[in-house]
Each structure stands twice: as structure tokens, then as C-alpha cells.
Motif scaffolding. Sequence first.
Motif, PDB file in Angstrom:
ATOM      1  N   UNK A 168     -53.602  46.155   0.245  1.00 55.05           N
ATOM      2  CA  UNK A 168     -53.360  44.397   0.924  1.00 55.05           C
ATOM      3  C   UNK A 168     -51.600  44.755   0.902  1.00 55.05           C
ATOM      4  N   UNK A 169     -51.124  45.057  -0.317  1.00 52.31           N
ATOM      5  CA  UNK A 169     -49.452  44.661  -0.328  1.00 52.31           C
ATOM      6  C   UNK A 169     -48.453  45.252   1.335  1.00 52.31           C
ATOM      7  N   UNK A 170     -49.539  46.707   1.256  1.00 51.48           N
ATOM      8  CA  UNK A 170     -48.935  47.452   2.358  1.00 51.48           C
ATOM      9  C   UNK A 170     -49.015  47.105   3.530  1.00 51.48           C
ATOM     10  N   UNK A 171     -50.049  46.551   4.727  1.00 46.90           N
ATOM     11  CA  UNK A 171     -50.759  46.056   4.865  1.00 46.90           C
ATOM     12  C   UNK A 171     -49.588  45.254   5.389  1.00 46.90           C
ATOM     13  N   UNK A 172     -49.887  43.972   4.806  1.00 48.54           N
ATOM     14  CA  UNK A 172     -48.868  42.781   5.132  1.00 48.54           C
ATOM     15  C   UNK A 172     -47.308  43.019   5.053  1.00 48.54           C
ATOM     16  N   UNK A 173     -46.807  43.717   3.486  1.00 47.36           N
ATOM     17  CA  UNK A 173     -45.549  44.129   3.507  1.00 47.36           C
ATOM     18  C   UNK A 173     -44.965  44.773   5.274  1.00 47.36           C
ATOM     19  N   UNK A 174     -46.055  45.895   5.750  1.00 48.01           N
ATOM     20  CA  UNK A 174     -45.827  46.040   6.971  1.00 48.01           C
ATOM     21  C   UNK A 174     -45.678  45.497   8.252  1.00 48.01           C
ATOM     22  N   UNK A 175     -46.322  44.364   8.109  1.00 48.19           N
ATOM     23  CA  UNK A 175     -47.124  43.549   9.280  1.00 48.19           C
ATOM     24  C   UNK A 175     -46.330  42.860   9.963  1.00 48.19           C
ATOM     25  N   UNK A 176     -46.311  41.441  10.285  1.00 47.29           N
ATOM     26  CA  UNK A 176     -45.462  40.523  10.786  1.00 47.29           C
ATOM     27  C   UNK A 176     -44.193  39.799   9.990  1.00 47.29           C
ATOM     28  N   UNK A 177     -43.160  40.252  10.481  1.00 46.07           N
ATOM     29  CA  UNK A 177     -42.015  39.136   9.503  1.00 46.07           C
ATOM     30  C   UNK A 177     -42.932  38.226   8.640  1.00 46.07           C
ATOM     31  N   UNK A 178     -43.789  37.278   9.049  1.00 45.46           N
ATOM     32  CA  UNK A 178     -44.325  35.812   8.366  1.00 45.46           C
ATOM     33  C   UNK A 178     -45.097  36.819   7.111  1.00 45.46           C
ATOM     34  N   UNK A 179     -46.032  37.656   7.697  1.00 42.18           N
ATOM     35  CA  UNK A 179     -46.863  39.122   6.493  1.00 42.18           C
ATOM     36  C   UNK A 179     -46.071  39.364   5.165  1.00 42.18           C
ATOM     37  N   UNK A 180     -44.938  39.412   5.696  1.00 41.67           N
ATOM     38  CA  UNK A 180     -44.099  40.628   5.076  1.00 41.67           C
ATOM     39  C   UNK A 180     -43.268  39.282   3.817  1.00 41.67           C
ATOM     40  N   UNK A 181     -43.257  37.802   4.304  1.00 39.81           N
ATOM     41  CA  UNK A 181     -42.924  37.303   3.751  1.00 39.81           C
ATOM     42  C   UNK A 181     -43.784  36.729   2.856  1.00 39.81           C
ATOM     43  N   UNK A 182     -45.335  36.477   2.863  1.00 41.31           N
ATOM     44  CA  UNK A 182     -46.046  36.256   2.234  1.00 41.31           C
ATOM     45  C   UNK A 182     -46.064  37.681   1.110  1.00 41.31           C
ATOM     46  N   UNK A 183     -46.086  38.358   1.320  1.00 38.25           N
ATOM     47  CA  UNK A 183     -45.867  39.394  -0.086  1.00 38.25           C
ATOM     48  C   UNK A 183     -45.373  39.284  -1.048  1.00 38.25           C
ATOM     49  N   UNK A 184     -43.859  38.935  -0.155  1.00 38.38           N
ATOM     50  CA  UNK A 184     -42.330  38.656  -0.886  1.00 38.38           C
ATOM     51  C   UNK A 184     -43.049  38.066  -2.064  1.00 38.38           C
ATOM     52  N   UNK A 185     -43.744  36.258  -1.437  1.00 41.59           N
ATOM     53  CA  UNK A 185     -43.870  35.077  -1.940  1.00 41.59           C
ATOM     54  C   UNK A 185     -44.774  35.715  -3.544  1.00 41.59           C
ATOM     55  N   UNK A 186     -45.860  35.895  -2.966  1.00 42.95           N
ATOM     56  CA  UNK A 186     -46.872  36.650  -3.936  1.00 42.95           C
ATOM     57  C   UNK A 186     -45.914  37.557  -4.906  1.00 42.95           C
ATOM     58  N   UNK A 187     -45.588  38.318  -5.117  1.00 46.46           N
ATOM     59  CA  UNK A 187     -44.267  39.434  -5.225  1.00 46.46           C
ATOM     60  C   UNK A 187     -43.539  38.705  -6.701  1.00 46.46           C
ATOM     61  N   UNK A 188     -42.890  37.507  -5.930  1.00 45.41           N
ATOM     62  CA  UNK A 188     -42.332  36.485  -7.167  1.00 45.41           C
ATOM     63  C   UNK A 188     -42.655  35.620  -7.577  1.00 45.41           C
ATOM     64  N   UNK A 189     -44.310  35.325  -7.211  1.00 41.68           N
ATOM     65  CA  UNK A 189     -45.137  34.399  -8.134  1.00 41.68           C
ATOM     66  C   UNK A 189     -45.470  35.234  -9.244  1.00 41.68           C
TER      67      UNK A 189
END
Length: 321
Positions: A168-189
Motif C-alpha cells: 500500500x505504501x509503495x502504491x501511494x508513494x509512487x502515486x500522485x503528489x497528494x498520495x505521496x504526501x498522505x504516505x509521508x504523513x502516515x509515516x510521520x505519525x
Amino acid sequence: MTHLNLEDQFQAKIDAETKIEPKDWMPEAYRKTLIRQISQHAHSEIVGMLPEGNWITRAPSLRRKLILLAKVQDEAGHGLYLYSAAETLGANRDELVQQLLTGKAKYSSIFNYPTTSWADIGAIGWLVDGAAIMNQVMLTRASYGPYARAMVRICKEESFHQRQGYEIMMTMAKGSPAQKQMAQDALNRWWWPSLMMFGPKDDDSAHSEQSMKWKIKRKSNDELRQQFVDVTVPQAEYLGLTIPDPDLQWNEDRGHYDFGEINWEEFWNVVKGNGPCNRQRIQARVKAYEDGAWVREAAVAYAEKKDQRKLVSPKAQAEAA
Ligand code: BYC
């Protein structure tokens, strides 16, 4: 045979890597430690269903929904094996459940954080299941047979969970900038709470020394935490995400990553029941227990009816005549 002899023999068995089985003699403190750890572990699996269960109805596709459903059901299964393992030590399952519902029992701090976006489901699989595996692989070699054996199957399932999270993280991190931002935000938390899963620092760990001597634990809290950081940093790099720790850096001399100080005040606050979702989690379990009362009553009524039938079976009647 004196009590001391029994204890010496017990320790000799542990030292010789012989598994301790339910009917073997064991010191009361060993039994108590195991019931404590195994029941906390079982409660963690059960409460751990809640943050992810929150996203089942909102999974972004049918495929994702099926996978998440299967994963959450696996966690229920893990809870059940573990309650059974605790029962082999003489624990009463109803009492253990009551300890959870009344807030007396501990469960892993990690499940008191909210899941606010779909990316959290990825981060939980990757980081939380990843941390759980790191700890549980060592538990497959725990000295108590039923616990060690339950862990073998649990680890296999957790490793599927970890991969689904990373995917799931791979799909989001390689997706749109908004998806990548969601993945980063989840990692941060989720990063720091995941490091807290391994428990207090070794110096502050009340049970480690004795549990290592009894080979319930084979690696210390800090050793496992370091191992987790070392394997996870390259995985974050591969995703193109940044771990939220300015002090994180490879230490050539140690052959490990150095990392920043955990917020221990936050950790103890969550452990003591004051994390963001502690109350909500217990309320959800109490509601599930109350809503399920009719199932327990029906099961007892059915068992009683079967016993009654046995009493008046033709064979029983013939024997009575
Ligand atoms: N959170 O002396 P220490 C999963 C407590 S679920 C809360 O180091 P020990 C999953 C500790 O209990 C898998 N409390 O303890 C499910 C003790 O308090 P008491 C969860 C914590 O036992 C669904 C006190 O602090 N895994 O994978 O030697 C979805 C002092 O600590 C925590 C397990 O349960 C914490 N993080 O070592 C997704 C593993 N840490 O009892 C995934 C089994 C410590 O004196 N457990 N405490 O009141 C263990 O391996 C060990 O119990 C620990 C702690 C390493 C966690």
C-alpha cells in the motif's frame, strides 16, 4: 526433594533449551510472568483489530477491502491462540477478558493512536506488523512450548500483513503528489509510536533480566528496536519517504543507525491509559462484549441441552432400567 532443587532443575532445563510444557513443574513467578505477557499479547491482537477495522467500510477498492478483512480476521485468530496458550498455564479466559474490559490489563500502546487516512493502513502493516514480527520471531524460541508454537503460525501471518502494508505504501508513494504526501504523513505519525512498541529502554525494563534468564525473551527491548530501525530505514529510502528523525544517521563504527530519543513521557502516558484513543478502544471492546452476550448465552444453553440429551439417551435409559 527441596524447592530449591526443583528450581535448579527447572533452570537447567531452560539452559539446555528443553521446552517447558503445561504439566511440567515451573516456578510460580515463571507462570505469572507468562500469563501476564501472553494475555497482554492476546489483548493487543484483539484491540489491534479496531484501528484497522475503522477502514474496512472505506477501503478504496474491493481488492483492498478483501485483503483488509482477511488481515483483521487473522488478528482475531492470533488473539484466540494466545488466550488458549494462557489457559494452558491455568489462567481463566473470562477473568483475562474482564481485566481488559475494566482497564486493569495492559495491551500494546500502539493501538491507542487513531487511523485518520487510508495511508495509515499501509503504515500499520509496514511498521506495526514489521515491529511485531521483529519481536515475535524471537518469541518462536521462547522457553514455554505452547507460546513458542503459537508464534510460529502468527509470524507467518504477520509477514503477509507486513507485505500488504508495504505494498500500500509503495502504491501511494509512487502515486500522485497528494498520495505521496498522505504516505509521508502516515509515516510521520506512526514512526515514533512503532519504536515505542518494543517497550521501555533496557535500563527501565522491569521484567527483562528475569525474562531473558528464563528465555521467555531472547533479545532485549533496545536490541530489537535497533534491529527494527536498521531494517526499516532502507525500506523508507526505497519508498522515497523521509523518516521523521533529524538525528537518524548511519554509524560506521557501530554498524547500526543512530537515532533520536524517544518521547518516554508520551509512552508512559499512553501505557497508563491517557493516549489519544485509550478510552474509545476500551468502550468499543465493552460494547462488543455486551452485544455478544446472547451468543455466549445461546452457546451455554446449547451445551446444556446436549448434556441433558446424553443423560436421557436410550442407552442411558436401558442402563437405568
Ligand atoms: N505498550 O519490563 P518491560 C500485533 C509494559 S499485536 C504497553 O520491558 P516486558 C498486531 C510492560 O507490559 C502484537 N505496555 O516488559 C495486532 C510492563 O508492564 P507490567 C503485540 C508496555 O514484558 C493487530 C512495563 O511496561 N506484541 O502485532 O519484559 C494489528 C515494563 O516493560 C509496552 C506483543 O504483545 C507497550 N509497548 O517487555 C496489527 C509481544 N512495552 O506488565 C498488529 C509480546 C512495555 O509490569 N510482548 N509495556 O504492568 C512482549 O514481547 C513484551 O511484553 C514487551 C515488553 C517487549 C512488549
